[in-house]
Design an enzyme around this catalytic site. Sequence first.
Site, PDB file in Angstrom:
ATOM      1  CD1 TRP A 194       5.516 -43.869 -18.337  1.00 37.77           C
ATOM      2  CD2 TRP A 194       5.249 -41.762 -17.716  1.00 37.77           C
ATOM      3  NE1 TRP A 194       6.425 -43.131 -19.046  1.00 37.77           N
ATOM      4  CE2 TRP A 194       6.280 -41.813 -18.684  1.00 37.77           C
ATOM      5  CE3 TRP A 194       4.903 -40.530 -17.185  1.00 37.77           C
ATOM      6  CZ2 TRP A 194       6.961 -40.678 -19.113  1.00 37.77           C
ATOM      7  CZ3 TRP A 194       5.584 -39.397 -17.624  1.00 37.77           C
ATOM      8  CH2 TRP A 194       6.595 -39.489 -18.573  1.00 37.77           C
ATOM      9  CD  GLU A 224      -1.344  -2.298   2.174  1.00 36.91           C
ATOM     10  OE1 GLU A 224      -2.159  -2.982   2.811  1.00 36.91           O
ATOM     11  OE2 GLU A 224      -0.106  -2.511   2.194  1.00 36.91           O
ATOM     12  CB  ALA A 275       3.578 -39.059  -9.169  1.00 35.83           C
ATOM     13  CB  CYS A 321      -0.814  -3.139   8.974  1.00 36.89           C
ATOM     14  SG  CYS A 321       0.292  -1.793   8.480  1.00 36.89           S
TER      15      CYS A 321
END
Length: 188
Positions: free
Chosen positions: A185, A67, A169, A90
């Site tokens: 795979w 900001e 995986a 804040c």
Amino acid sequence: SDDVGWLDIAQREADRLDGECGFADDDDVAGAHRRAQQAVGAVVADAATGEIIASAVTARGGRPHAEVLALRDAGSRARGTIMFTTLEPCSHFGATPPCAHTIAEAGISLVVYGSRDPDMRVSGRGLTWLETHGVPSVRGAFAKDADWINLGHAQGVTERRPFVQIKLAVDANGRVPLGAGKPVWVTG
């Protein structure tokens, strides 16, 4: 609404720190400790012309805040504009003055924010301070996205631990296949 485009830019600013938020030293409180650094994006926009006057992301290390950087870039052109920010500004004094004070002093007419800050030093106080000093605030249409980008900060503050996301995986039994030295795979 028109807000969505500006909110998207604030979000993209915050995304620039994605994965780099980790922890920053917090010298705002006695007995400095490590805290999750927020990935905050801020945009100063002129609703009348549709112009984006300035945009910024919180600096690495947590200061200056987005900001303040956006207001610095906007200069006197910030007066009467709207600020879009991914996290509630804040409201506490620490190493820097509160963003809520800086926003009001700059003459911002409205703050559109994404997430409320769960940090107990802020947690609604930034919004209340703005309101009592003539700057209304509303939660923007991108709140869910902002909540996601600020999840590391929120979890660090509320649960005192980092947010960790991993992708694995695994086979149908939830195990990582060995593959006998060859690639296996497990996903398509």
